[in-house]
Design a protein around this motif. Structure first.
Motif, mmCIF file in Angstrom:
data_model
loop_
_atom_site.group_PDB
_atom_site.id
_atom_site.type_symbol
_atom_site.label_atom_id
_atom_site.label_comp_id
_atom_site.label_asym_id
_atom_site.label_seq_id
_atom_site.Cartn_x
_atom_site.Cartn_y
_atom_site.Cartn_z
ATOM 1 N N ALA A 149 -1.888 9.247 42.420
ATOM 2 C CA ALA A 149 -3.146 9.088 43.141
ATOM 3 C C ALA A 149 -3.219 10.105 44.270
ATOM 4 C CB ALA A 149 -3.238 7.675 43.717
ATOM 5 N N ARG A 150 -4.408 10.419 44.674
ATOM 6 C CA ARG A 150 -4.601 11.228 45.875
ATOM 7 C C ARG A 150 -4.604 10.328 47.104
ATOM 8 N NH1 ARG A 150 -8.958 14.833 42.889
ATOM 9 N NH2 ARG A 150 -7.527 16.355 42.029
ATOM 10 N N LYS A 151 -5.074 9.102 46.917
ATOM 11 C CA LYS A 151 -5.163 8.157 48.029
ATOM 12 C C LYS A 151 -3.812 7.487 48.264
ATOM 13 C CE LYS A 151 -10.050 7.521 47.653
ATOM 14 N NZ LYS A 151 -11.171 6.628 47.823
ATOM 15 N N HIS A 152 -3.626 7.048 49.487
ATOM 16 C CA HIS A 152 -2.371 6.407 49.877
ATOM 17 C C HIS A 152 -2.391 4.920 49.568
ATOM 18 C CE1 HIS A 152 -0.969 9.645 52.970
ATOM 19 N NE2 HIS A 152 -1.375 10.170 51.832
ATOM 20 N N GLY A 153 -1.205 4.341 49.504
ATOM 21 C CA GLY A 153 -1.066 2.915 49.295
ATOM 22 C C GLY A 153 -1.797 2.134 50.379
ATOM 23 N N GLY A 154 -2.514 1.097 49.956
ATOM 24 C CA GLY A 154 -3.266 0.264 50.884
ATOM 25 C C GLY A 154 -4.571 0.870 51.338
ATOM 26 N N HIS A 155 -4.875 2.052 50.853
ATOM 27 C CA HIS A 155 -6.082 2.772 51.256
ATOM 28 C C HIS A 155 -6.822 3.355 50.052
ATOM 29 C CE1 HIS A 155 -5.253 2.400 55.534
ATOM 30 N NE2 HIS A 155 -3.990 2.631 55.231
ATOM 31 N N GLY A 156 -6.913 2.575 48.975
ATOM 32 C CA GLY A 156 -7.708 2.988 47.831
ATOM 33 C C GLY A 156 -6.950 3.520 46.633
ATOM 34 N N ALA A 157 -5.626 3.592 46.692
ATOM 35 C CA ALA A 157 -4.856 4.125 45.556
ATOM 36 C C ALA A 157 -4.950 3.230 44.326
ATOM 37 C CB ALA A 157 -3.396 4.330 45.951
ATOM 38 N N VAL A 158 -4.960 1.916 44.525
ATOM 39 C CA VAL A 158 -5.063 0.989 43.395
ATOM 40 C C VAL A 158 -6.412 1.179 42.707
ATOM 41 C CG1 VAL A 158 -5.243 -1.450 42.758
ATOM 42 C CG2 VAL A 158 -3.426 -0.691 44.304
ATOM 43 N N ARG A 159 -7.472 1.273 43.490
ATOM 44 C CA ARG A 159 -8.811 1.471 42.930
ATOM 45 C C ARG A 159 -8.895 2.813 42.202
ATOM 46 N NH1 ARG A 159 -14.036 -0.297 43.979
ATOM 47 N NH2 ARG A 159 -15.461 0.936 42.724
ATOM 48 N N GLU A 160 -8.321 3.859 42.813
ATOM 49 C CA GLU A 160 -8.319 5.180 42.182
ATOM 50 C C GLU A 160 -7.621 5.118 40.828
ATOM 51 O OE1 GLU A 160 -6.777 9.742 43.084
ATOM 52 O OE2 GLU A 160 -6.512 8.203 44.623
ATOM 53 N N PHE A 161 -6.492 4.425 40.758
ATOM 54 C CA PHE A 161 -5.766 4.294 39.499
ATOM 55 C C PHE A 161 -6.586 3.498 38.480
ATOM 56 C CE2 PHE A 161 -2.830 1.984 36.695
ATOM 57 C CZ PHE A 161 -2.317 3.064 36.016
ATOM 58 N N ALA A 162 -7.164 2.391 38.904
ATOM 59 C CA ALA A 162 -7.971 1.565 37.996
ATOM 60 C C ALA A 162 -9.121 2.374 37.412
ATOM 61 C CB ALA A 162 -8.500 0.331 38.733
ATOM 62 N N GLU A 163 -9.793 3.126 38.260
ATOM 63 C CA GLU A 163 -10.915 3.930 37.779
ATOM 64 C C GLU A 163 -10.451 5.027 36.832
ATOM 65 O OE1 GLU A 163 -14.677 6.514 39.506
ATOM 66 O OE2 GLU A 163 -13.614 5.149 40.846
ATOM 67 N N ALA A 164 -9.333 5.678 37.156
ATOM 68 C CA ALA A 164 -8.804 6.736 36.290
ATOM 69 C C ALA A 164 -8.395 6.180 34.931
ATOM 70 C CB ALA A 164 -7.615 7.428 36.960
ATOM 71 N N LEU A 165 -7.729 5.019 34.918
ATOM 72 C CA LEU A 165 -7.287 4.418 33.660
ATOM 73 C C LEU A 165 -8.478 3.994 32.810
ATOM 74 C CD1 LEU A 165 -5.001 3.437 31.825
ATOM 75 C CD2 LEU A 165 -5.037 1.273 33.102
ATOM 76 N N LEU A 166 -9.431 3.301 33.419
ATOM 77 C CA LEU A 166 -10.587 2.840 32.648
ATOM 78 C C LEU A 166 -11.470 3.999 32.196
ATOM 79 C CD1 LEU A 166 -11.496 -0.457 34.529
ATOM 80 C CD2 LEU A 166 -10.232 -0.174 32.379
ATOM 81 N N THR A 167 -11.565 5.051 32.991
ATOM 82 C CA THR A 167 -12.310 6.244 32.579
ATOM 83 C C THR A 167 -11.651 6.876 31.359
ATOM 84 O OG1 THR A 167 -13.146 6.650 34.809
ATOM 85 C CG2 THR A 167 -13.083 8.543 33.305
ATOM 86 N N ALA A 168 -10.321 6.997 31.387
ATOM 87 C CA ALA A 168 -9.596 7.594 30.263
ATOM 88 C C ALA A 168 -9.740 6.745 28.995
ATOM 89 C CB ALA A 168 -8.121 7.762 30.621
ATOM 90 N N ARG A 169 -9.895 5.444 29.167
ATOM 91 C CA ARG A 169 -10.074 4.533 28.029
ATOM 92 C C ARG A 169 -11.531 4.483 27.572
ATOM 93 N NH1 ARG A 169 -6.118 0.338 27.458
ATOM 94 N NH2 ARG A 169 -7.763 -1.152 26.934
#
Length: 187
Positions: A149-169
């Protein structure tokens, strides 16, 4: 914008697992005591990260939390997010904990994504099909990951990962449309 995840890899994923401290939170732990001397631990969770977790679940993925601390705050947050599997272990034996979760649910390591940040996550990162880290992960964790992720833990990294994974799917746009439609309908 985030780094893309390989679509073939993303489509294999059936379960997404998150570390907590340094991933779902910024890694800080607030310790205090009640008037009676009972210890209290507080954690700060990012609201957009939470919505990312819900989007993963709405897309049909199983979501788990495996953490190396025991915290009532984590239990409460996991309940709010309706996380499927929660394991808190003060020994940080995450590999054995996740092994049990995967076996219980009939999910393979290659079908699992894990978002981590530090040394306690290395054994899991080296085993899962989609090892990922937050933007401020340690160099050892980063070396084990295929996505960061580009974002740090606790500051949007989970959301960034979720969006990247669902976009790839190929699921992100539909997940957003469904989420908005449900709110427009008052559900």
């Amino acid at each position: 914008m985030f780094e893309p995840i390989d679509p073939a890899l993303a489509r294999r994923i059936r379960m997404v697992v998150f570390d907590v401290d340094g991933v779902m939170t910024d890694g800080g732990v607030y310790l205090g005591a009640t008037a009676s001397g009972e210890s209290v631990e507080l954690k700060r969770f990012d609201i957009q990260d939470g919505l990312g977790v819900l989007m993963l679940k709405n897309a049909g993925l199983r979501v788990g939390i495996v953490t190396g601390r025991v915290s009532e705050a984590v239990r409460i947050r996991a309940g709010e997010l309706k996380v499927d599997d929660l394991h808190q272990d003060p020994k940080a034996d995450k590999l054995n904990a996740l092994t049990e979760i995967l076996e219980r649910n009939g999910i393979g390591w290659e079908e699992t994504a894990f978002l981590g940040d530090d040394l306690p996550d290395l054994a899991v990162l080296r085993r899962v099909g989609l090892p990922a880290v937050v933007g401020n992960a340690t160099s050892d964790a980063r070396a084990a990951a295929v996505w960061a992720a580009r974002k740090h833990g606790g500051h949007g990294a989970v959301r960034e990962f979720a969006e990247a994974l669902l976009t790839a799917r190929g699921q992100w746009a539909d997940a957003v449309a469904q989420y908005v439609a449900e709110r427009e309908a008052g559900r």
